[in-house]
Design a protein around this motif. Structure first.
Motif, short mmCIF file in Angstrom:
data_model
loop_
_atom_site.label_atom_id
_atom_site.label_comp_id
_atom_site.label_asym_id
_atom_site.label_seq_id
_atom_site.Cartn_x
_atom_site.Cartn_y
_atom_site.Cartn_z
N ALA A 260 0.82 -1.20 0.00
CA ALA A 260 0.00 0.00 0.00
C ALA A 260 0.86 1.26 0.00
O ALA A 260 0.51 2.26 -0.64
CB ALA A 260 -0.95 0.00 1.19
N SER A 261 1.98 1.21 0.70
CA SER A 261 2.84 2.39 0.73
C SER A 261 3.57 2.61 -0.59
O SER A 261 3.94 3.72 -0.91
CB SER A 261 3.84 2.28 1.88
N ARG A 262 3.77 1.55 -1.35
CA ARG A 262 4.48 1.65 -2.63
C ARG A 262 3.52 1.89 -3.80
O ARG A 262 3.96 2.00 -4.94
CB ARG A 262 5.27 0.37 -2.90
N MET A 263 2.22 1.95 -3.53
CA MET A 263 1.22 2.10 -4.58
C MET A 263 1.30 3.50 -5.19
O MET A 263 1.49 4.48 -4.48
CB MET A 263 -0.17 1.87 -3.99
N LYS A 264 1.17 3.56 -6.51
CA LYS A 264 1.18 4.84 -7.20
C LYS A 264 -0.12 5.59 -6.89
O LYS A 264 -1.16 4.97 -6.64
CB LYS A 264 1.31 4.62 -8.70
N PRO A 265 -0.09 6.93 -6.89
CA PRO A 265 -1.30 7.70 -6.56
C PRO A 265 -2.47 7.39 -7.49
O PRO A 265 -3.62 7.32 -7.02
CB PRO A 265 -0.86 9.15 -6.70
N ALA A 266 -2.23 7.20 -8.78
CA ALA A 266 -3.33 6.89 -9.70
C ALA A 266 -3.96 5.54 -9.34
O ALA A 266 -5.19 5.40 -9.39
CB ALA A 266 -2.81 6.88 -11.13
N GLN A 267 -3.15 4.59 -9.00
CA GLN A 267 -3.68 3.27 -8.63
C GLN A 267 -4.44 3.35 -7.30
O GLN A 267 -5.47 2.72 -7.13
CB GLN A 267 -2.53 2.27 -8.52
#
Length: 52
Positions: free
Chosen positions: A33-40
């Protein structure tokens, strides 16, 4: 009829392993969750909970 439960030292391995597995799963989900891109993240935030 009723027996007293006596835990041996080797039986403590089961809760320790369960805690370790749960911790690994939680840390993996938090890391993902912390590595997730903002668009995703925005797309995941707009997912509906129920289908109509």
């Amino acid at each position: 009829m009723f027996r007293r439960i006596i835990y041996e030292d080797w039986q403590l391995i089961f809760p320790v392993v369960a805690l370790a597995v749960a911790s690994i799963v939680f840390l993996a989900a938090a890391w993902r969750a912390s590595r997730m891109k903002p668009a995703q993240g925005e797309r995941m935030a707009n997912l509906p909970f129920e289908t109509d």
